[in-house]
Write a protein that holds these residues in place. Sequence first.
Motif, PDB file in Angstrom:
ATOM      1  N   TRP A  14      18.469  -3.408   4.789  1.00  0.00           N
ATOM      2  CA  TRP A  14      17.321  -4.369   4.975  1.00  0.00           C
ATOM      3  C   TRP A  14      16.246  -3.918   3.839  1.00  0.00           C
ATOM      4  O   TRP A  14      15.590  -4.897   3.290  1.00  0.00           O
ATOM      5  N   ILE A  15      16.050  -2.726   3.910  1.00  0.00           N
ATOM      6  CA  ILE A  15      14.809  -2.202   3.126  1.00  0.00           C
ATOM      7  C   ILE A  15      15.105  -2.558   1.453  1.00  0.00           C
ATOM      8  O   ILE A  15      14.425  -2.970   0.798  1.00  0.00           O
ATOM      9  N   LEU A  16      16.377  -2.260   1.233  1.00  0.00           N
ATOM     10  CA  LEU A  16      16.954  -2.533  -0.196  1.00  0.00           C
ATOM     11  C   LEU A  16      16.689  -4.120  -0.662  1.00  0.00           C
ATOM     12  O   LEU A  16      16.506  -4.194  -1.626  1.00  0.00           O
ATOM     13  N   ALA A  17      17.180  -4.773   0.437  1.00  0.00           N
ATOM     14  CA  ALA A  17      16.848  -6.384   0.209  1.00  0.00           C
ATOM     15  C   ALA A  17      15.557  -6.781   0.160  1.00  0.00           C
ATOM     16  O   ALA A  17      15.489  -7.537  -0.854  1.00  0.00           O
ATOM     17  N   LEU A  18      14.914  -6.354   0.977  1.00  0.00           N
ATOM     18  CA  LEU A  18      13.433  -6.532   0.745  1.00  0.00           C
ATOM     19  C   LEU A  18      12.786  -6.318  -0.611  1.00  0.00           C
ATOM     20  O   LEU A  18      12.200  -6.931  -1.103  1.00  0.00           O
ATOM     21  N   ALA A  19      13.209  -4.899  -1.075  1.00  0.00           N
ATOM     22  CA  ALA A  19      12.671  -4.540  -2.179  1.00  0.00           C
ATOM     23  C   ALA A  19      13.287  -5.251  -3.321  1.00  0.00           C
ATOM     24  O   ALA A  19      12.752  -5.540  -4.356  1.00  0.00           O
TER      25      ALA A  19
ATOM     26  N   ALA B  52       7.895   1.594   2.440  1.00  0.00           N
ATOM     27  CA  ALA B  52       9.375   1.930   2.091  1.00  0.00           C
ATOM     28  C   ALA B  52       9.847   0.754   1.173  1.00  0.00           C
ATOM     29  O   ALA B  52      10.586   1.179   0.090  1.00  0.00           O
ATOM     30  N   VAL B  53       9.397  -0.540   1.375  1.00  0.00           N
ATOM     31  CA  VAL B  53       9.846  -1.446   0.469  1.00  0.00           C
ATOM     32  C   VAL B  53       9.341  -1.166  -1.018  1.00  0.00           C
ATOM     33  O   VAL B  53      10.379  -0.964  -2.052  1.00  0.00           O
ATOM     34  N   TYR B  54       7.972  -1.081  -1.082  1.00  0.00           N
ATOM     35  CA  TYR B  54       7.641  -0.591  -2.332  1.00  0.00           C
ATOM     36  C   TYR B  54       8.019   0.760  -3.080  1.00  0.00           C
ATOM     37  O   TYR B  54       8.237   0.797  -4.392  1.00  0.00           O
ATOM     38  N   VAL B  55       8.336   1.689  -2.184  1.00  0.00           N
ATOM     39  CA  VAL B  55       9.157   2.894  -2.865  1.00  0.00           C
ATOM     40  C   VAL B  55      10.229   2.512  -3.255  1.00  0.00           C
ATOM     41  O   VAL B  55      10.797   2.787  -4.368  1.00  0.00           O
ATOM     42  N   ALA B  56      11.025   1.756  -2.521  1.00  0.00           N
ATOM     43  CA  ALA B  56      12.477   1.526  -2.947  1.00  0.00           C
ATOM     44  C   ALA B  56      12.442   0.501  -4.024  1.00  0.00           C
ATOM     45  O   ALA B  56      13.294   0.669  -5.036  1.00  0.00           O
ATOM     46  N   ARG B  57      11.425  -0.348  -4.239  1.00  0.00           N
ATOM     47  CA  ARG B  57      11.519  -1.126  -5.381  1.00  0.00           C
ATOM     48  C   ARG B  57      11.351  -0.256  -6.672  1.00  0.00           C
ATOM     49  O   ARG B  57      11.767  -0.714  -7.597  1.00  0.00           O
TER      50      ARG B  57
ATOM     51  N   LEU C  65       4.842  -1.855  10.416  1.00  0.00           N
ATOM     52  CA  LEU C  65       4.916  -2.679   9.157  1.00  0.00           C
ATOM     53  C   LEU C  65       4.212  -1.786   7.929  1.00  0.00           C
ATOM     54  O   LEU C  65       4.623  -2.309   6.900  1.00  0.00           O
ATOM     55  N   THR C  66       3.203  -1.049   8.198  1.00  0.00           N
ATOM     56  CA  THR C  66       2.814  -0.314   7.018  1.00  0.00           C
ATOM     57  C   THR C  66       3.766   0.570   6.469  1.00  0.00           C
ATOM     58  O   THR C  66       4.066   0.693   5.228  1.00  0.00           O
ATOM     59  N   ALA C  67       4.638   1.173   7.527  1.00  0.00           N
ATOM     60  CA  ALA C  67       5.688   2.095   6.787  1.00  0.00           C
ATOM     61  C   ALA C  67       6.735   1.324   6.182  1.00  0.00           C
ATOM     62  O   ALA C  67       7.404   1.758   4.824  1.00  0.00           O
TER      63      ALA C  67
END
Length: 706
Positions: free
Chosen positions: A160-165, A41-46, A35-37
Amino acid sequence: MARARPRPSPGPSSPWRRRIVRTLQVLFGLAALALTALVIAVYVARSQLPDFDTLKSSPNGQMIRVHAADGTVIFSQGPSYGRWLSYDSIPQAMRDATVSVEDKRFRSHLGVDPIGIARSVQVRMQRGRWVQGGSTITQQLARNVFLTNQKKFGRKFREWILALAMERKFTKDQILELYLNKVYYGGGAYGIDAASRLFFGHGADHLSLAESAVIAGLVKAPSNYSPTADAAAAVGRAGVVLQAMQDAGAITAAQAAAADPQGLQLKPPPKQNSVRYFTDWALPQLDTLIDEQDRPLDVYTTLDLGMQTAADAAIRANTPASAQGALISLDRDGAVRAMVGGKDYVTSIYNRATQAVRQPGSSFKLFVYLAALEAGKRPEDIEVDEPVTIDGWSPRNDSRHNSGPVTLRTAFAYSLNTVAAKLGQEVGFPTVADMARRFGITTPVNTHPSMVLGTSDVRLIDMTRAFASVGQTGVAVTPYGINRVEADGEVIYTHQTDRSHVLVAPNVAAEMIDLLQTAVNTGTGRAAQIGRPVAGKTGTTSSGKDGWFLGFSSGLTTGVWIGRDDARPVPGLHGGTAPARTFAAFMGPATRGRPIEQFQTAVTLPDDALANEEEAYFGEPDNTAGVSVGGGVDADGNPLPERVPPSASDQGAGPPTDGSDPLGDLIEKTTRDEQSPPADRRRDDPARALPRNGSSDPQPEERPNQ
């Protein structure tokens, strides 16, 4: 004072309980780390995502401009964008239709929908294949803008990462605005405004409920549900969208019933000429020629616009109303100069020149005679035209005539089936099949005796390639359509022609050309004459289902096929009629600017016995069922009584006694000035040139000797 009794110590815990506790601790720890990773990852992508205005101004997709041989741009491929519509300018019906059918929980999820994923997995387990993807609108936007459609887990995880970001950076309204203005709707149209203008002729800000349902339904499969390609499928899909909107509460049942997608008026499709058959064939080859995926491309092709116009006109003018036609023309190095895959690209994008597989009829005899010539036969060698049975198969000549001893030149010129069968048996049917494959036939070739008459399905482009290779003295010719490719002005690909692959010895090819030019000058292909040396061969299959003519002149090889897509007979169709006339109608103007090239061998006349009976070999009805002295067979293969042909008292005797001289006329016709063709090389009555109806012929291979 009494001493307190000591408390008993707890017994040792069971091993399995300790294992469970440790396992749960590890799992919770891993989950916390994951979850931390994920959050990181989401906030880095954001932080790395472009801002909203940048995404609005950056079109996705590679632009490709296709040039003809003279540099003229004939086709542009790439994203087509209409006017950008802000969220408030997009009709409510269009927004609701998209959300209802693509992502009904769009307003509530965080970019990834666990419920949708679980449902897609459940359907996958039930049906054994992926039917539902479970992708949200945000995921689709991330994939369309930043990723590819590659079906791998790594790509899905990044999605998924990009969508969350994106959900952390943009509002739901902004995401839907980006999606509706950038998603692909088919036909080269990206965004609802381009799609609306393409299909309905007006901007997306005026979309009705029914039109919105049609466009929203395209996202799932643009090619399958395109209203211009399959109106019924588009209407059916629109009904699914309307029902989804009703289920979601976006519209009432009365509104859904009143939408009526069937009553929509589509924008009339633009008139497109046949160059699209060529570009549809050539452009997919870029994937194997170059690696460039991003920079705009200029593709310079071999297509000659003048020849393409002539080919299109020739097909339209000579193809019967109920039939389709195809033509392909190759230059001596394999460059495709013209390609027509049908009478009308708008009506049918199916390319019959490169995709259709049909029986070639007697044009397949090219490989029979090549095999025979390579085995040592010569055009002057004698074979007996007589009834023959091979493994229970008894081929017949279309004329129902047998003419006894004839040269191979005569047998080929008049396309005698019996002689072809005997040659195939002599050299071996597998040898003939190997020869066909050697010359570029890519479809399966059977080795049954009837294969010599063209019972194996072939493609027009492969047959044309084979004839072109013969015309180049046996050197392999490989069709190609792309000369060079430039990316931002830099040449990244240039075609190189390989002339090192020799298929047959030059003398074998020269003898084959000898036979082919005789077939055009005095045999079944006379309608293909264009006033300069031509070598070629006709082909007609059972009951007139397919008509072929393939030939070459002045370094240009052209193949023509005419028939119906459903393989039903075409009345009056023969290789020597519409296909040969189409060849001549195209090759006349196509070779006009080229020097006249003589073949290595001069034209040699076939046997006069068949010249005197030429009408029998060009379909003249023969109600007497008679044949020359050699005897013959009736429609059931039974021997017929011998009779003397009316023009001679014995086979091959001199001119008839009535004062006419058919052989002299034939010689005069053949040796006249090649640059000044007669005004009419056909009979005064075209109907007399059509072979008799062969519907009673039970043979599967072909009826005419053409």
